[in-house]
Design an enzyme around this catalytic site. Sequence first.
Site, PDB file in Angstrom:
ATOM      1  N   ARG A 293     -43.796-100.321 -29.925  1.00 17.33           N
ATOM      2  CA  ARG A 293     -43.078-100.396 -28.858  1.00 17.33           C
ATOM      3  C   ARG A 293     -41.607-100.245 -28.870  1.00 17.33           C
ATOM      4  O   ARG A 293     -40.974-100.752 -28.001  1.00 17.33           O
ATOM      5  CB  ARG A 293     -43.452-101.235 -27.888  1.00 17.33           C
ATOM      6  CG  ARG A 293     -45.029-101.079 -27.393  1.00 17.33           C
ATOM      7  CD  ARG A 293     -45.529 -99.922 -26.736  1.00 17.33           C
ATOM      8  NE  ARG A 293     -46.946-100.038 -26.172  1.00 17.33           N
ATOM      9  CZ  ARG A 293     -47.903 -99.854 -26.831  1.00 17.33           C
ATOM     10  NH1 ARG A 293     -47.908 -99.503 -28.104  1.00 17.33           N
ATOM     11  NH2 ARG A 293     -49.112 -99.967 -26.378  1.00 17.33           N
TER      12      ARG A 293
ATOM     13  N   GLU B  63     -43.250-106.114 -22.309  1.00 15.43           N
ATOM     14  CA  GLU B  63     -43.137-104.832 -22.572  1.00 15.43           C
ATOM     15  C   GLU B  63     -42.219-104.128 -21.476  1.00 15.43           C
ATOM     16  O   GLU B  63     -41.675-103.119 -21.658  1.00 15.43           O
ATOM     17  CB  GLU B  63     -44.502-104.289 -22.958  1.00 15.43           C
ATOM     18  CG  GLU B  63     -44.369-102.700 -23.046  1.00 15.43           C
ATOM     19  CD  GLU B  63     -45.790-101.996 -23.136  1.00 15.43           C
ATOM     20  OE1 GLU B  63     -46.531-102.449 -23.904  1.00 15.43           O
ATOM     21  OE2 GLU B  63     -45.731-100.924 -22.900  1.00 15.43           O
TER      22      GLU B  63
ATOM     23  N   SER C 121     -49.798-102.533 -19.775  1.00 13.60           N
ATOM     24  CA  SER C 121     -49.713-103.547 -20.178  1.00 13.60           C
ATOM     25  C   SER C 121     -48.265-104.236 -19.832  1.00 13.60           C
ATOM     26  O   SER C 121     -47.332-103.645 -19.951  1.00 13.60           O
ATOM     27  CB  SER C 121     -49.623-103.657 -21.895  1.00 13.60           C
ATOM     28  OG  SER C 121     -50.669-103.023 -22.282  1.00 13.60           O
TER      29      SER C 121
HETATM   30  N1  EPU Z   1     -58.959-108.947 -24.256  1.00 10.59           N
HETATM   31  C1  EPU Z   1     -59.464-109.974 -23.731  1.00 10.59           C
HETATM   32  N2  EPU Z   1     -59.202-110.171 -22.339  1.00 10.59           N
HETATM   33  C2  EPU Z   1     -58.492-109.294 -21.689  1.00 10.59           C
HETATM   34  C3  EPU Z   1     -57.868-108.290 -22.276  1.00 10.59           C
HETATM   35  C4  EPU Z   1     -58.135-107.915 -23.518  1.00 10.59           C
HETATM   36  O1  EPU Z   1     -60.063-110.983 -24.231  1.00 10.59           O
HETATM   37  O2  EPU Z   1     -58.325-109.606 -20.379  1.00 10.59           O
HETATM   38  C5  EPU Z   1     -59.240-108.678 -25.514  1.00 10.59           C
HETATM   39  C6  EPU Z   1     -60.350-107.444 -25.982  1.00 10.59           C
HETATM   40  O3  EPU Z   1     -61.528-107.914 -25.975  1.00 10.59           O
HETATM   41  C7  EPU Z   1     -60.133-106.981 -27.269  1.00 10.59           C
HETATM   42  C8  EPU Z   1     -58.694-107.147 -27.290  1.00 10.59           C
HETATM   43  O4  EPU Z   1     -57.867-108.264 -26.388  1.00 10.59           O
HETATM   44  O5  EPU Z   1     -60.665-107.923 -28.331  1.00 10.59           O
HETATM   45  C9  EPU Z   1     -57.658-106.096 -27.241  1.00 10.59           C
HETATM   46  O6  EPU Z   1     -57.990-105.374 -26.030  1.00 10.59           O
HETATM   47  P1  EPU Z   1     -57.705-103.808 -25.818  1.00 10.59           P
HETATM   48  O7  EPU Z   1     -58.448-102.924 -26.566  1.00 10.59           O
HETATM   49  O8  EPU Z   1     -57.932-103.726 -24.278  1.00 10.59           O
HETATM   50  O9  EPU Z   1     -56.057-103.652 -26.104  1.00 10.59           O
HETATM   51  P2  EPU Z   1     -54.824-104.517 -25.817  1.00 10.59           P
HETATM   52  O10 EPU Z   1     -54.213-104.938 -27.185  1.00 10.59           O
HETATM   53  O11 EPU Z   1     -54.895-105.358 -24.847  1.00 10.59           O
HETATM   54  C10 EPU Z   1     -53.110-102.360 -26.353  1.00 10.59           C
HETATM   55  C11 EPU Z   1     -52.041-101.751 -25.898  1.00 10.59           C
HETATM   56  C12 EPU Z   1     -52.382-100.893 -24.606  1.00 10.59           C
HETATM   57  C13 EPU Z   1     -53.566 -99.646 -25.152  1.00 10.59           C
HETATM   58  C14 EPU Z   1     -54.686-100.674 -25.785  1.00 10.59           C
HETATM   59  C15 EPU Z   1     -55.832 -99.760 -26.545  1.00 10.59           C
HETATM   60  C16 EPU Z   1     -50.274-103.133 -25.867  1.00 10.59           C
HETATM   61  C17 EPU Z   1     -49.355-104.264 -25.355  1.00 10.59           C
HETATM   62  N3  EPU Z   1     -51.144-102.879 -25.082  1.00 10.59           N
HETATM   63  O12 EPU Z   1     -53.881-103.205 -25.415  1.00 10.59           O
HETATM   64  O13 EPU Z   1     -51.238-100.182 -24.249  1.00 10.59           O
HETATM   65  O14 EPU Z   1     -53.933 -98.842 -24.084  1.00 10.59           O
HETATM   66  O15 EPU Z   1     -54.019-101.451 -26.746  1.00 10.59           O
HETATM   67  O16 EPU Z   1     -54.943 -98.865 -27.692  1.00 10.59           O
HETATM   68  O17 EPU Z   1     -50.248-102.963 -27.229  1.00 10.59           O
HETATM   69  C18 EPU Z   1     -49.739-100.287 -22.757  1.00 10.59           C
HETATM   70  O18 EPU Z   1     -48.812-100.413 -23.543  1.00 10.59           O
HETATM   71  O19 EPU Z   1     -49.165 -99.989 -21.236  1.00 10.59           O
HETATM   72  C19 EPU Z   1     -50.838-100.064 -22.840  1.00 10.59           C
HETATM   73  C20 EPU Z   1     -51.963-100.150 -21.815  1.00 10.59           C
END
Ligand code: EPU
Length: 337
Positions: free
Chosen positions: A164, A332, A236
């Site tokens: 990012r 972010e 996010s």
């Molecule tokens: N998780 C939780 N609780 C929650 C949310 C997530 O336990 O409330 C756990 C999930 O179970 C999983 C892990 O966290 O094990 C990752 O969750 P997820 O796959 O939803 O992805 P993220 O890391 O929370 C990132 C990006 C998103 C992108 C997703 C999918 C960042 C800051 N965010 O989210 O990007 O869509 O991966 O690739 O890197 C954005 O930047 O605006 C955005 C939405």
Amino acid sequence: MRIEENYSLEKHNTFHLPVKTRWFMEYASEEELGRILRDEYFQECLSLHIGGGSNLLFINDFNGIILHSQIKGITVVEETADSVLLRVGAAEKWDDVVAYAVAQNWGGIENLSLIPGEAGAAAVQNIGAYGAEIKDVIETVETYNQLSFEKRVFTKEECQYGYRNSYFKNEHNDPHIVTYITLRLSKHPQLSIQYGNLKEALASCSELTLQAVRDAVISIRRQKLPDPEELGNAGSFFMNPVIPVAQFEQLKKQYPTIPSYPAGEGLIKVPAGWLIEQCGFKGKSHGQVGVYEKQALVLVNLGDARGHEIALVAESIRTAVKDTFGIEIIPEVKYVG
Ligand code: EPU
């Protein structure tokens, strides 16, 4: 060129905060942009260039000039047996670019389906999802230097991409406005479906095509992330923190289920959404500000929240995560004002 005075930004930020800007200026070409930037009044004013406003938190009204591109167009500038080079105007809606590429069967950006925002901002922010980042396909980024008025074509390396992050986000560099981006897309796409639930979502799919991947990504996003048109949000709110392996090993003793991703030599990325959920914020609301019930990394405007209220909730989340896990999480979302 379009110039508006005391203009509402409600439709230009996905939190739908009812803030106003003193001036709003939209240009449709590099020539028009050059004229705005060279204007003496412009140079005396505070200014901010926005894309789709999907990563901004306006704390106050903006007492300056908000600039917005209307440079559009998607053209093939080079084609080989294996790939195409697509030149895209900064103001193109990012998901329209993805839909276009997928319809032509050109691969590389299908995992980035349905990400809100415009193409220029996508290249500044190095958007990423489901194991892909825009930097993987960026060939060049064309810009206009706000101080020297020079046009420049950045190679991918010169963009200094990170998670990012890019050259264009570094405040020590001259401000550069992105006018066009070029993307190298593959005519023989290698699908990347290893990321978490994407693989599961495609398990029952008889034919793995770019369209199937796009449909699966859209379906997962719709399940997990609120539609900004229905519930104001900026995706996010925080970045996922990257911590040393040693610190992670300590945490894992106490929290055996903590999820993680490798993040380079000696480093581990921990999902901020998980940390925030453990601190008890998920699904809770604080006045008009909510922590989304399906993804704790997303703050939502439940109705008529103000920017400073969202910032206060974000601060209490940041403090709780720091106190509980000893980990700093950094927004972010960019705060304005
Ligand atoms: N998780 C939780 N609780 C929650 C949310 C997530 O336990 O409330 C756990 C999930 O179970 C999983 C892990 O966290 O094990 C990752 O969750 P997820 O796959 O939803 O992805 P993220 O890391 O929370 C990132 C990006 C998103 C992108 C997703 C999918 C960042 C800051 N965010 O989210 O990007 O869509 O991966 O690739 O890197 C954005 O930047 O605006 C955005 C939405």
